[in-house]
Design a protein around this motif. Structure first.
Motif, PDB file in Angstrom:
ATOM      1  N   ARG A   1      22.167  80.183  60.854  1.00 35.59           N
ATOM      2  CA  ARG A   1      23.131  80.423  61.922  1.00 35.59           C
ATOM      3  C   ARG A   1      23.397  81.919  62.098  1.00 35.59           C
ATOM      4  O   ARG A   1      23.512  82.418  63.211  1.00 35.59           O
ATOM      5  N   THR A   2      23.444  82.641  60.994  1.00 32.55           N
ATOM      6  CA  THR A   2      23.677  84.087  61.050  1.00 32.55           C
ATOM      7  C   THR A   2      22.520  84.806  61.731  1.00 32.55           C
ATOM      8  O   THR A   2      22.715  85.788  62.461  1.00 32.55           O
ATOM      9  N   LEU A   3      21.307  84.292  61.519  1.00 27.33           N
ATOM     10  CA  LEU A   3      20.129  84.899  62.124  1.00 27.33           C
ATOM     11  C   LEU A   3      19.944  84.498  63.582  1.00 27.33           C
ATOM     12  O   LEU A   3      18.983  84.925  64.220  1.00 27.33           O
ATOM     13  N   GLY A   4      20.848  83.669  64.087  1.00 29.71           N
ATOM     14  CA  GLY A   4      20.809  83.319  65.508  1.00 29.71           C
ATOM     15  C   GLY A   4      20.041  82.055  65.826  1.00 29.71           C
ATOM     16  O   GLY A   4      19.714  81.806  67.001  1.00 29.71           O
ATOM     17  N   THR A   5      19.745  81.237  64.826  1.00 27.28           N
ATOM     18  CA  THR A   5      19.030  79.990  65.082  1.00 27.28           C
ATOM     19  C   THR A   5      19.924  79.037  65.885  1.00 27.28           C
ATOM     20  O   THR A   5      21.082  78.840  65.520  1.00 27.28           O
ATOM     21  N   PRO A   6      19.413  78.462  66.975  1.00 24.88           N
ATOM     22  CA  PRO A   6      20.230  77.531  67.775  1.00 24.88           C
ATOM     23  C   PRO A   6      20.718  76.350  66.939  1.00 24.88           C
ATOM     24  O   PRO A   6      20.021  75.882  66.037  1.00 24.88           O
ATOM     25  N   THR A   7      21.913  75.890  67.264  1.00 28.41           N
ATOM     26  CA  THR A   7      22.516  74.787  66.501  1.00 28.41           C
ATOM     27  C   THR A   7      21.653  73.530  66.547  1.00 28.41           C
ATOM     28  O   THR A   7      21.484  72.843  65.538  1.00 28.41           O
ATOM     29  N   LEU A   8      21.085  73.239  67.732  1.00 27.39           N
ATOM     30  CA  LEU A   8      20.243  72.054  67.869  1.00 27.39           C
ATOM     31  C   LEU A   8      19.047  72.124  66.928  1.00 27.39           C
ATOM     32  O   LEU A   8      18.667  71.137  66.298  1.00 27.39           O
ATOM     33  N   LYS A   9      18.455  73.299  66.820  1.00 26.33           N
ATOM     34  CA  LYS A   9      17.290  73.463  65.943  1.00 26.33           C
ATOM     35  C   LYS A   9      17.684  73.299  64.482  1.00 26.33           C
ATOM     36  O   LYS A   9      16.931  72.737  63.678  1.00 26.33           O
ATOM     37  N   ILE A  10      18.868  73.779  64.117  1.00 20.14           N
ATOM     38  CA  ILE A  10      19.347  73.621  62.735  1.00 20.14           C
ATOM     39  C   ILE A  10      19.507  72.140  62.399  1.00 20.14           C
ATOM     40  O   ILE A  10      19.123  71.688  61.319  1.00 20.14           O
ATOM     41  N   ILE A  11      20.072  71.385  63.366  1.00 19.83           N
ATOM     42  CA  ILE A  11      20.278  69.954  63.130  1.00 19.83           C
ATOM     43  C   ILE A  11      18.936  69.230  62.984  1.00 19.83           C
ATOM     44  O   ILE A  11      18.736  68.449  62.047  1.00 19.83           O
ATOM     45  N   VAL A  12      18.015  69.509  63.922  1.00 20.94           N
ATOM     46  CA  VAL A  12      16.737  68.796  63.948  1.00 20.94           C
ATOM     47  C   VAL A  12      15.835  69.193  62.787  1.00 20.94           C
ATOM     48  O   VAL A  12      15.213  68.343  62.137  1.00 20.94           O
ATOM     49  N   LYS A  13      15.752  70.503  62.513  1.00 24.76           N
ATOM     50  CA  LYS A  13      14.807  71.001  61.512  1.00 24.76           C
ATOM     51  C   LYS A  13      15.373  71.013  60.089  1.00 24.76           C
ATOM     52  O   LYS A  13      14.643  70.730  59.127  1.00 24.76           O
ATOM     53  N   ASN A  14      16.643  71.360  59.952  1.00 24.10           N
ATOM     54  CA  ASN A  14      17.200  71.556  58.605  1.00 24.10           C
ATOM     55  C   ASN A  14      17.956  70.345  58.066  1.00 24.10           C
ATOM     56  O   ASN A  14      17.878  70.050  56.867  1.00 24.10           O
ATOM     57  N   ILE A  15      18.684  69.659  58.958  1.00 24.22           N
ATOM     58  CA  ILE A  15      19.593  68.616  58.472  1.00 24.22           C
ATOM     59  C   ILE A  15      18.990  67.219  58.574  1.00 24.22           C
ATOM     60  O   ILE A  15      19.040  66.441  57.605  1.00 24.22           O
ATOM     61  N   MET A  16      18.428  66.867  59.736  1.00 29.87           N
ATOM     62  CA  MET A  16      17.936  65.515  59.934  1.00 29.87           C
ATOM     63  C   MET A  16      16.894  65.064  58.906  1.00 29.87           C
ATOM     64  O   MET A  16      16.907  63.907  58.471  1.00 29.87           O
ATOM     65  N   PRO A  17      15.951  65.922  58.493  1.00 27.64           N
ATOM     66  CA  PRO A  17      15.010  65.482  57.444  1.00 27.64           C
ATOM     67  C   PRO A  17      15.700  65.061  56.157  1.00 27.64           C
ATOM     68  O   PRO A  17      15.159  64.250  55.391  1.00 27.64           O
ATOM     69  N   GLN A  18      16.904  65.588  55.896  1.00 25.34           N
ATOM     70  CA  GLN A  18      17.644  65.215  54.699  1.00 25.34           C
ATOM     71  C   GLN A  18      18.257  63.820  54.825  1.00 25.34           C
ATOM     72  O   GLN A  18      18.695  63.237  53.827  1.00 25.34           O
ATOM     73  N   LEU A  19      18.305  63.301  56.048  1.00 26.64           N
ATOM     74  CA  LEU A  19      19.001  62.043  56.297  1.00 26.64           C
ATOM     75  C   LEU A  19      18.065  60.852  56.457  1.00 26.64           C
ATOM     76  O   LEU A  19      18.503  59.779  56.876  1.00 26.64           O
ATOM     77  N   VAL A  20      16.784  61.043  56.139  1.00 24.63           N
ATOM     78  CA  VAL A  20      15.815  59.953  56.325  1.00 24.63           C
ATOM     79  C   VAL A  20      16.219  58.720  55.527  1.00 24.63           C
ATOM     80  O   VAL A  20      16.237  57.598  56.041  1.00 24.63           O
ATOM     81  N   SER A  21      16.566  58.924  54.255  1.00 21.14           N
ATOM     82  CA  SER A  21      16.921  57.774  53.418  1.00 21.14           C
ATOM     83  C   SER A  21      18.198  57.102  53.917  1.00 21.14           C
ATOM     84  O   SER A  21      18.334  55.871  53.843  1.00 21.14           O
ATOM     85  N   VAL A  22      19.150  57.884  54.439  1.00 18.38           N
ATOM     86  CA  VAL A  22      20.391  57.314  54.976  1.00 18.38           C
ATOM     87  C   VAL A  22      20.095  56.462  56.202  1.00 18.38           C
ATOM     88  O   VAL A  22      20.623  55.351  56.364  1.00 18.38           O
ATOM     89  N   ILE A  23      19.235  56.967  57.086  1.00 17.91           N
ATOM     90  CA  ILE A  23      18.880  56.237  58.303  1.00 17.91           C
ATOM     91  C   ILE A  23      18.129  54.955  57.974  1.00 17.91           C
ATOM     92  O   ILE A  23      18.387  53.887  58.548  1.00 17.91           O
ATOM     93  N   VAL A  24      17.183  55.042  57.026  1.00 17.88           N
ATOM     94  CA  VAL A  24      16.418  53.853  56.634  1.00 17.88           C
ATOM     95  C   VAL A  24      17.332  52.815  55.991  1.00 17.88           C
ATOM     96  O   VAL A  24      17.202  51.611  56.241  1.00 17.88           O
TER      97      VAL A  24
END
Length: 308
Positions: free
Chosen positions: A205-228
């Motif tokens: 976020r400090t480097l200017g990464t868009p919030t949507l990209k942070i959610i899709v690239k950084n956070i969502m992969p961590q939630l695979v087991s939760v979604i399954v």
């Protein structure tokens, strides 16, 4: 002092790129998931049962000329109440209809309803949950919506809606999805709030990464087991909803076969000609149980912490 035999040594040239070489074996997340997933015997057994039921439910009806509403044999007393045999594998009912055909046609509709309702709820829940976990404005609004809906039993909502709009395939799916996504969105919101302020996300976020990209690239992969895990709970629950509603005449129309409809139609045969009741019920139990076990084991396998 012993002399050194220089012929036994070889000078190695300097290689500035040698330190960049990765000697560890390549790691594939999904290969590791499948390895963990298929390691359990319960997974293999239940997956085999689930695949067999799904194949029979979706392939057999293509080649069958079975008509659930055909009662042409009702006056043919020789075709009524035939117990399971080589010709009629699951026997026949009071109208001479083959229960084998009825079970697979019914299982197809029950599985379709469950899968479609699960996919719709997951998609809406993940999208809204992602926005909910980031936006404080949305958070204030959605918390009020969640507090209201979560205090009303979901089955009661489905019953009231199906009773109001009438029985039907898409009507039932609509009733299952109108509020079903709220709990999923809340779960995703909690998980996103858990990960969003970690160091690497703050750095992005400090480097200017868009919030949507942070959610899709950084956070969502961590939630695979939760979604399954969520999907593994929704699939059997929606099949149970359909069976429960059809049993009381609120799910699918009487002209559309389903496992719940068959169980309802043959509920009077619990003791007399019991195969008519127990075979559809056993199929329903096997579908629900195999979906849950396979889903839970897949959720465990998709958690990177279980990988070695």
């Amino acid at each position: 002092m012993a002399t050194i035999d220089k012929t036994k040594f070889q000078f190695v040239k300097r290689d500035d790129f040698a330190s960049e070489t990765i000697d560890a074996p390549a790691y594939s997340y999904w290969k590791s998931v499948m390895r963990q997933f298929l390691k359990k015997k319960s997974t293999v057994i239940m997956l085999g049962i689930l695949v067999a039921i799904i194949l029979m439910s979706f392939i057999y009806p293509i080649f069958s000329d079975f008509d659930f509403n055909d009662v042409s044999k009702v006056n043919d007393f020789g075709a009524r109440y035939i117990k399971p045999n080589g010709q009629y594998w699951f026997g026949t009912d009071s109208n001479g209809k083959s229960l084998f055909d009825g079970v697979w046609f019914g299982a197809r509709n029950s599985i379709l309803i469950s899968v479609i309702a699960t996919v719709i709820n997951l998609v809406i829940g993940i999208v809204i949950g992602g926005i909910w976990g980031i936006s404080k404005t949305v958070d204030r609004i959605m918390m009020e919506v969640y507090n209201i809906i979560s205090n009303i039993p979901s089955l009661l909502i489905v019953i009231v809606l199906t009773y109001s709009i009438g029985a039907g395939f898409w009507n039932l799916i609509f009733a299952m999805t109108i509020t079903g996504w709220v709990g999923i969105a809340y779960t995703i919101r909690i998980q996103i709030m858990r990960y969003r302020d970690l160091e690497y996300n703050l750095a992005s976020r400090t480097l200017g990464t868009p919030t949507l990209k942070i959610i899709v690239k950084n956070i969502m992969p961590q939630l695979v087991s939760v979604i399954v895990t969520t999907a593994s709970q929704l699939l059997p629950s929606f099949i149970s909803y359909e069976a429960f509603l059809s049993f009381f005449g609120l799910g699918l129309p009487v002209t559309v076969p389903s496992l719940g409809r068959l169980i309802s139609d043959y509920s009077q045969n619990v003791t007399t000609n019991a195969y008519l009741f127990w075979i559809p019920l056993t199929t329903l139990i096997l579908v629900s149980l195999s979906l849950f076990v396979v889903g839970q084991n897949l959720a465990d396998a998709s958690d990177p912490r279980t990988h070695r």
